[in-house]
Scaffold this active site. Structure first.
Site, short mmCIF file in Angstrom:
data_model
loop_
_atom_site.label_atom_id
_atom_site.label_comp_id
_atom_site.label_asym_id
_atom_site.label_seq_id
_atom_site.Cartn_x
_atom_site.Cartn_y
_atom_site.Cartn_z
N ASN A 9 48.57 1.09 -31.28
CA ASN A 9 47.90 0.19 -32.22
C ASN A 9 47.70 0.96 -33.53
O ASN A 9 46.82 1.81 -33.62
CB ASN A 9 46.55 -0.23 -31.62
CG ASN A 9 45.70 -1.03 -32.59
OD1 ASN A 9 46.19 -1.48 -33.62
ND2 ASN A 9 44.43 -1.21 -32.27
N TRP A 10 48.53 0.64 -34.51
CA TRP A 10 48.49 1.38 -35.78
C TRP A 10 47.25 1.04 -36.61
O TRP A 10 46.96 1.70 -37.58
CB TRP A 10 49.73 1.09 -36.62
CG TRP A 10 51.03 1.56 -36.05
CD1 TRP A 10 51.30 1.97 -34.77
CD2 TRP A 10 52.27 1.69 -36.77
NE1 TRP A 10 52.61 2.33 -34.65
CE2 TRP A 10 53.24 2.17 -35.86
CE3 TRP A 10 52.65 1.42 -38.07
CZ2 TRP A 10 54.57 2.40 -36.23
CZ3 TRP A 10 53.97 1.65 -38.45
CH2 TRP A 10 54.91 2.14 -37.53
N LYS A 11 46.58 -0.05 -36.28
CA LYS A 11 45.46 -0.56 -37.08
C LYS A 11 45.90 -0.74 -38.55
O LYS A 11 47.06 -1.00 -38.81
CB LYS A 11 44.24 0.36 -36.96
CG LYS A 11 43.92 0.68 -35.49
CD LYS A 11 42.59 1.30 -35.31
CE LYS A 11 42.41 1.67 -33.86
NZ LYS A 11 41.07 2.10 -33.56
N HIS A 96 40.54 -7.04 -29.66
CA HIS A 96 40.21 -5.62 -29.89
C HIS A 96 38.74 -5.51 -30.32
O HIS A 96 38.24 -6.38 -31.03
CB HIS A 96 41.14 -5.04 -30.95
CG HIS A 96 41.03 -3.57 -31.06
ND1 HIS A 96 40.02 -2.95 -31.76
CD2 HIS A 96 41.77 -2.57 -30.52
CE1 HIS A 96 40.15 -1.63 -31.66
NE2 HIS A 96 41.21 -1.37 -30.91
N GLU A 98 37.33 -3.88 -32.55
CA GLU A 98 37.11 -3.95 -34.00
C GLU A 98 37.13 -5.40 -34.48
O GLU A 98 36.41 -5.77 -35.41
CB GLU A 98 38.16 -3.09 -34.73
CG GLU A 98 37.85 -1.61 -34.55
CD GLU A 98 39.06 -0.69 -34.54
OE1 GLU A 98 40.14 -1.10 -34.99
OE2 GLU A 98 38.91 0.45 -34.05
N GLU A 168 38.98 -0.88 -22.91
CA GLU A 168 38.69 0.07 -23.97
C GLU A 168 37.18 0.18 -24.18
O GLU A 168 36.58 -0.64 -24.91
CB GLU A 168 39.34 -0.39 -25.28
CG GLU A 168 40.83 -0.51 -25.21
CD GLU A 168 41.44 -0.41 -26.61
OE1 GLU A 168 42.20 0.52 -26.83
OE2 GLU A 168 41.12 -1.24 -27.46
N GLY A 174 38.27 5.83 -31.12
CA GLY A 174 38.23 6.55 -32.40
C GLY A 174 37.15 7.61 -32.49
O GLY A 174 36.85 8.11 -33.57
N SER A 214 40.55 7.09 -27.34
CA SER A 214 40.78 8.52 -27.55
C SER A 214 41.78 9.11 -26.57
O SER A 214 41.60 10.24 -26.09
CB SER A 214 39.45 9.29 -27.52
OG SER A 214 38.62 8.85 -28.58
N GLY A 235 45.31 4.51 -30.23
CA GLY A 235 45.05 4.30 -31.66
C GLY A 235 45.49 5.53 -32.45
O GLY A 235 46.66 5.71 -32.76
N GLY A 236 44.54 6.41 -32.74
CA GLY A 236 44.79 7.56 -33.61
C GLY A 236 46.05 8.35 -33.26
O GLY A 236 46.83 8.71 -34.14
C1 PEP Z 1 42.32 1.55 -30.15
O1 PEP Z 1 42.09 1.30 -31.30
O2 PEP Z 1 42.72 0.66 -29.41
C2 PEP Z 1 42.11 2.91 -29.67
C3 PEP Z 1 42.12 3.13 -28.40
O3 PEP Z 1 41.90 3.90 -30.64
P1 PEP Z 1 41.81 5.48 -30.38
O4 PEP Z 1 42.95 5.87 -29.49
O5 PEP Z 1 41.91 6.10 -31.74
O6 PEP Z 1 40.50 5.75 -29.73
#
Ligand code: PEP
Length: 251
Positions: A9-11, A96, A98, A168, A174, A214, A235-236
Site C-alpha cells: 500500500n503506497w499510500k 483502511h 486511515e 491491521e 506506521g 510495521s 506500508g512503509g
Molecule cells: C498500512 O498502511 O497498511 C501499513 C501496514 O503500514 P506500515 O507497514 O507502514 O505499518
C-alpha cells in the site's frame, strides 16, 4: 493450502516518475526469483494506468487504495469500481484505518464500497483492526467482530471467495511497533472462526487473512510462519524495492 499474498500500500507517495522508478526496480528485482506468493501493488490513482503498463507480463498484480460506491455521477473527486477496472486494477483496498479515522468512513460505508466493488468484479482487501485504547481495554475481539459483521453484511458466501481480510492493528501501522506473531495469530484465528460461523468451514479455510502493521524484512518471516497468517499488507517497507522484495522472499 492457501497461497500467501503480499500487497504493498503506497499510500499518498510517489508521483508518476517516482512510481515508474519503483516499479522498474521491483520488476527487475523479481524477474529471476521463483515467487511462491501473489504480489500486489497499490499505487495512488494517478499512477495506476502507468503501473498497469509497466507490470504487463510480470507476476505483479494491480490494486487501488480506495473506491466509491456509485457507478458514476455527481460525486466530485471520487473514483468508481469500473474506472479502476478500466486502468487494470484487479484489487481494491477498502476500510483502511486511515480512511476510517481521517476520512470518517463507517462500517456501513465500507460495506457499500465492498458490495459495489464485488458487483463489478474487483477483488477486495478488507481492512480491520483495533486501536491501542481498545486493545488495552481488552475489547479487541468485540471491535473485530463488529467490523467483520457490519463490513460483510449481506455479502454472500460466493462473494467472500473474492475477498481478502487484512488484520491491521491501528497501533502497529506506521509506528515501527508490530504485533507479536502470537498476538497477530490469535486475532487471525478469531477472524477465521467468525467467517466459519457466518459462512462455512470451507470458506474460512480458503480465506486469505493478511497481517499489516510495521511489517519489515526482519520480522516478516516470523509473522508469516504463523498458521493463520496468509500474507502481509505492507506500508512503509513497500516504498523501497529492496525491502519489499525481501518481504516477498520471506513469503
Ligand atoms: C498500512 O498502511 O497498511 C501499513 C501496514 O503500514 P506500515 O507497514 O507502514 O505499518
Amino acid at each position: 493450502m492457501r497461497k500467501k499474498v503480499i500487497a504493498g500500500n503506497w499510500k499518498m507517495n510517489n508521483d508518476l516518475s517516482e512510481s515508474q522508478n519503483l516499479i522498474t526496480r521491483l520488476t527487475s528485482g523479481l524477474a529471476n526469483l521463483k515467487i511462491n506468493c501473489d504480489v500486489i501493488i497499490c499505487p495512488p490513482y494517478t499512477s495506476l494506468s502507468e503501473a498497469n503498463t509497466l507490470i504487463k507480463n510480470t507476476a505483479i498484480k494491480l490494486g487501488a487504495q480506495n473506491v466509491y460506491y456509485e457507478d458514476n455521477g455527481a460525486y466530485t473527486g471520487e473514483i468508481s469500481p469500473l474506472m479502476l477496472k478500466s486502468v487494470g486494477c484487479e484489487y481494491v483496498i477498502i476500510g483502511h484505518s486511515e480512511r476510517r479515522t481521517i476520512f470518517k468512513e463507517s462500517n456501513e460505508m465500507i460495506n457499500k464500497k465492498i458490495k459495489k466493488s464485488l458487483e463489478h468484479g474487483l477483488k477486495v482487501i478488507f481492512c480491520i483492526g483495533e486501536t491501542l485504547e481498545e486493545r488495552e481495554k481488552n475489547i479487541t475481539n468485540d471491535v473485530i467482530r463488529k467490523q467483520v459483521m457490519e463490513g460483510l453484511q449481506d455479502i454472500s458466501e460466493k462473494d467472500i471467495s473474492n475477498m481478502i481480510i487484512a488484520y491491521e492493528p491501528v497501533w502497529a501501522i506506521g509506528t515501527g511497533r508490530n504485533a507479536t506473531p502470537q498476538q497477530a495469530q490469535d486475532v487471525h484465528l478469531f477472524i477465521r472462526k467468525l467467517i466459519e460461523d457466518k459462512y462455512s468451514m470451507s470458506s474460512a479455510d480458503n480465506l486469505t487473512i493478511q497481517y499489516g502493521g510495521s511489517v519489515k524484512p526482519d520480522n516478516a518471516k516470523d509473522l508469516l510462519s504463523q498458521p493463520d497468517i496468509d500474507g502481509a499488507l505492507v506500508g512503509g517497507a513497500c516504498l523501497k524495492a529492496e525491502s519489499f522484495i525481501e518481504i516477498i522472499k520471506a513469503a
